[in-house]
Design an enzyme around this catalytic site. Structure first.
Site, PDB file in Angstrom:
ATOM      1  N   ARG A   1       0.887  -1.078   0.270  1.00 15.19           N
ATOM      2  CA  ARG A   1      -0.066   0.075  -0.167  1.00 15.19           C
ATOM      3  C   ARG A   1       0.904   1.172  -0.014  1.00 15.19           C
ATOM      4  NH1 ARG A   1      -4.015  -2.660  -1.772  1.00 15.19           N
ATOM      5  NH2 ARG A   1      -5.105  -3.627  -0.512  1.00 15.19           N
TER       6      ARG A   1
ATOM      7  N   ASN B   1     -10.753 -11.160  -3.832  1.00 15.36           N
ATOM      8  CA  ASN B   1     -10.853 -11.235  -5.267  1.00 15.36           C
ATOM      9  C   ASN B   1      -9.625 -12.052  -5.767  1.00 15.36           C
ATOM     10  OD1 ASN B   1     -12.038 -10.809  -7.764  1.00 15.36           O
ATOM     11  ND2 ASN B   1     -11.132  -8.615  -7.908  1.00 15.36           N
TER      12      ASN B   1
ATOM     13  N   ASP C   1      -1.331 -13.085  -1.272  1.00 14.19           N
ATOM     14  CA  ASP C   1      -2.010 -12.025  -1.557  1.00 14.19           C
ATOM     15  C   ASP C   1      -2.390 -11.101  -0.484  1.00 14.19           C
ATOM     16  OD1 ASP C   1      -3.433 -10.089  -3.045  1.00 14.19           O
ATOM     17  OD2 ASP C   1      -5.061 -11.777  -3.762  1.00 14.19           O
TER      18      ASP C   1
HETATM   19  O1  DOR Z   1      -8.828  -9.387  -2.966  1.00 16.11           O
HETATM   20  C1  DOR Z   1      -7.950  -8.675  -3.527  1.00 16.11           C
HETATM   21  N1  DOR Z   1      -7.457  -7.598  -3.210  1.00 16.11           N
HETATM   22  N2  DOR Z   1      -7.576  -9.076  -4.914  1.00 16.11           N
HETATM   23  C2  DOR Z   1      -6.678  -8.371  -5.555  1.00 16.11           C
HETATM   24  O2  DOR Z   1      -6.555  -8.739  -6.591  1.00 16.11           O
HETATM   25  C3  DOR Z   1      -6.217  -6.942  -5.322  1.00 16.11           C
HETATM   26  C4  DOR Z   1      -6.345  -6.903  -3.580  1.00 16.11           C
HETATM   27  C5  DOR Z   1      -6.174  -5.519  -3.274  1.00 16.11           C
HETATM   28  O3  DOR Z   1      -5.397  -4.875  -3.895  1.00 16.11           O
HETATM   29  O4  DOR Z   1      -6.777  -5.249  -1.932  1.00 16.11           O
HETATM   30 ZN    ZN Z   2      -3.228  -9.128  -5.316  1.00 20.81          ZN
END
Ligand code: DOR
Ligand code: ZN
Length: 424
Positions: free
Chosen positions: A61, A275, A302
Site C-alpha cells: 500500500r 478477489n 495476496d
Molecule cells: O482481494 C484482492 N485484493 N484481490 C486483488 O486482486 C487485489 C487486492 C487488493 O489490492 O486489495
Molecule cells: Zn493481489
C-alpha cells in the site's frame, strides 16, 4: 565478526543439528560443530528451521494508502510471518509504472532492513489496460516481475505485446485472471451460496477463460507467464493440460483459497470478501492436490490490508482483500503437515525454494548448508495460538482467521544473519 550458533535445530523438520551463522552466512552445519567461539548460542529445543520464506504476491500500500500499510509495517508483518523477501504489487497510488517509483519502494525496504521488498511493475500505464509501461526500463532496476494485479489484462492484443516485451527482457509476467465484463458488480463466488444470500456472483468461467487464453498465448509466444491466485478446479485442469504439453507456466495459490470456502459468507462479514472470491469445497480440494502434485507451483499470500472503514461495512461495499503474511505458514502447516499430507520439505519448496527460483533470486530459497546466505525461519510446530487481527504487526486487522486456532508459530526470522523478528 558476529557469530550465532543455533543448537538443537531441526532443518526441514529432520535430524537435530547445529547451525553456525557468521557474518550473514551459514558457516557450518552439523551435530559436532564447535560453538565455543560463538558470540551467542541459542538452544532451539528441537524447533524446525526453514529457509526464509518468499512471498510473490503482497500489497504493502505504499505509496498512497499508508493509513492501511506501509513498507515498514508490511516488512514487520512479513518478518513475523517468517518471510525474508516479498514482492509488492503495482496497484498503489501512484501506480508502480515508472522506474523512479519502483526504485523508491526498493530503497525504502532496504533502508528499513527487515525484509527484501521487491517492487512489481505494472503491465499497463496506471493499470488502465490501454498502453504498455516501459517494461525494459523498469527491468533494468529492481523490477523482475510485472503485473496489473487487482485488474486483469483483458485486451488480448495488449497481452500479446506484454508477453513479447516480457520475454525480450526476460522478466516474469503475472496475470490476475478475471474477465471484467463477466464480473461487473460481483462480490462472491457464483454458486448456491451467493444465490441463497442474494449476492452477485463471480463465475468460475471468468477466471478460466482468461487462463485458457493465456496458456495458449504462452504456448505460441513463450515467456515466463505466472498465474496469480488460482481459485478454481477448472483452472487446475487447464494448468495440468498446459504442463502436460510442456508449456512453461507457473502458478500460485493463496492460503485462503486452500483453507476457506464460500460457506463463510453466511456471516455477511466483509473480511471474507476477496478477489478472486472464496469458492467451494471441491475447488479447495483440487487446489490442494494441485499444489501437492506441482501443478500449482507456490503459495503466495495476496496479503491485502484494508482499513475497518472499508471492511466493517455491508458485504456489497466491503473492499476485496485479506491479510495473509502473519498466518500463512500456520495455515499451510495446518492443511499439509498437521494433516499428514506433506512434510516440512514440501513447505520449504512451495513457500521459499520455488518462488525464489521463479523470480531468480540468487540469495533466497537456498539450502540450509555451509556457504549459503543466512536467510532463515525458525518455527515451533506445536505452540497453539489464536489469530487476532488486533495482535498483528500489520497496520490493518482484516484477517479472515479471526479467532481461529493454529498449532505452528514462527519463532524467529533472520535476514542475512540479522534477526528481523524474534519471539524465543
Ligand atoms: O482481494 C484482492 N485484493 N484481490 C486483488 O486482486 C487485489 C487486492 C487488493 O489490492 O486489495
Ligand atoms: Zn493481489
Amino acid at each position: 565478526m558476529s557469530t550465532t550458533a543455533l543448537t538443537n535445530v531441526r532443518p526441514y523438520g529432520e535430524d537435530a543439528t547445529t547451525v553456525l551463522i557468521r557474518n550473514g552466512v551459514i558457516a557450518q552445519v552439523g551435530p559436532d560443530v564447535d560453538v565455543s567461539d560463538a558470540d551467542e548460542v541459542k538452544d532451539c529445543g528441537g524447533l524446525v528451521l526453514l529457509p526464509g520464506l518468499v512471498d510473490m504476491h503482497v500489497h504493502l500500500r505504499e505509496p498512497g494508502r499508508e493509513d492501511t500499510e506501509t513498507i515498514a509495517t508490511g516488512s514487520d508483518a512479513a518478518a513475523k510471518g517468517g518471510f525474508t523477501a516479498v514482492f509488492t504489487m503495482a496497484n498503489t497510488n501512484p501506480v508502480i509504472d515508472q522506474p523512479f517509483i519502483a526504485d523508491g519502494v526498493w530503497d525504502k525496504g532496504q533502508a528499513y532492513g527487515k525484509c527484501d521488498v521487491y517492487p512489481v511493475g505494472s503491465i499497463s500505464k496506471n493499470l488502465e489496460g490501454k498502453e504498455l509501461t516501459e517494461i525494459g526500463l523498469m527491468s533494468r532496476g529492481h523490477v523482475r516481475m510485472f503485473s496489473d494485479d487487482g485488474r486483469c489484462v483483458n485486451d488480448p492484443q495488449l497481452m500479446r505485446r506484454a508477453i513479447e516485451y516480457a520475454k525480450a527482457y526476460d522478466v516474469v509476467l503475472a496475470q490476475h485472471a478475471e474477465d471484467h465484463r463477466m464480473t461487473a458488480h460481483s462480490v462472491a463466488h457464483e454458486g448456491e451460496q451467493a444465490a441463497r444470500l442474494g449476492l452477485t456472483g463471480w463465475p468460475r468461467v471468468a477466471e478460466e477463460s482468461v487462463v485458457a487464453r493465456d496458456l495458449i498465448m504462452t504456448r505460441d509466444y513463450g515467456g515466463r507467464y505466472h498465474l496469480c491466485h488460482a481459485s478454481t478446479a477448472g483452472t487446475v485442469e487447464l494448468l495440468r493440460w498446459a504442463k502436460a504439453q510442456g508449456i512453461e507456466i507457473t502458478a500460485e495459490v493463496t492460503p485462503h483459497h486452500l483453507l476457506l470456502t464460500d460457506e463463510l459468507l453466511a456471516t455477511y462479514d466483509g473480511n471474507y470478501r476477496v478477489n478472486p472470491p472464496l469458492r467451494e469445497h471441491e475447488d479447495a480440494v483440487a487446489l490442494r492436490d494441485a499444489l501437492l502434485e506441482g501443478i500449482v507451483d507456490v503459495v503466495a499470500t495476496d496479503h491485502a490490508p484494508h482499513g475497518s472503514e472499508d471492511k466493517c461495512v455491508e458485504f456489497d461495499h466491503a473492499k476485496p482483500g485479506m491479510l495473509g503474511l502473519e498466518t500463512s505458514l500456520a495455515a499451510i502447516h495446518q492443511v499439509f503437515v498437521e494433516s499428514g499430507l506433506a512434510d516440512w520439505r514440501f513447505v520449504a519448496k512451495v513457500m521459499s525454494e520455488r518462488p525464489a527460483e521463479i523470480l531468480r533470486l540468487a540469495d533466497q530459497g537456498r539450502p540450509i548448508a555451509a556457504g549459503e546466505p543466512a536467510n532463515l525461519t525458525l518455527v515451533n510446530p506445536n505452540d497453539p495460538w489464536t489469530a487476532r487481527g488486533a495482535d498483528m504487526a500489520s497496520k490493518a486487522s482484516n484477517t479472515p482467521y479471526e479467532g481461529m486456532e493454529f498449532s505452528a508459530r514462527v519463532v524467529a526470522t533472520w535476514l542475512r544473519g540479522t534477526p528481523t523478528y524474534t519471539n524465543i
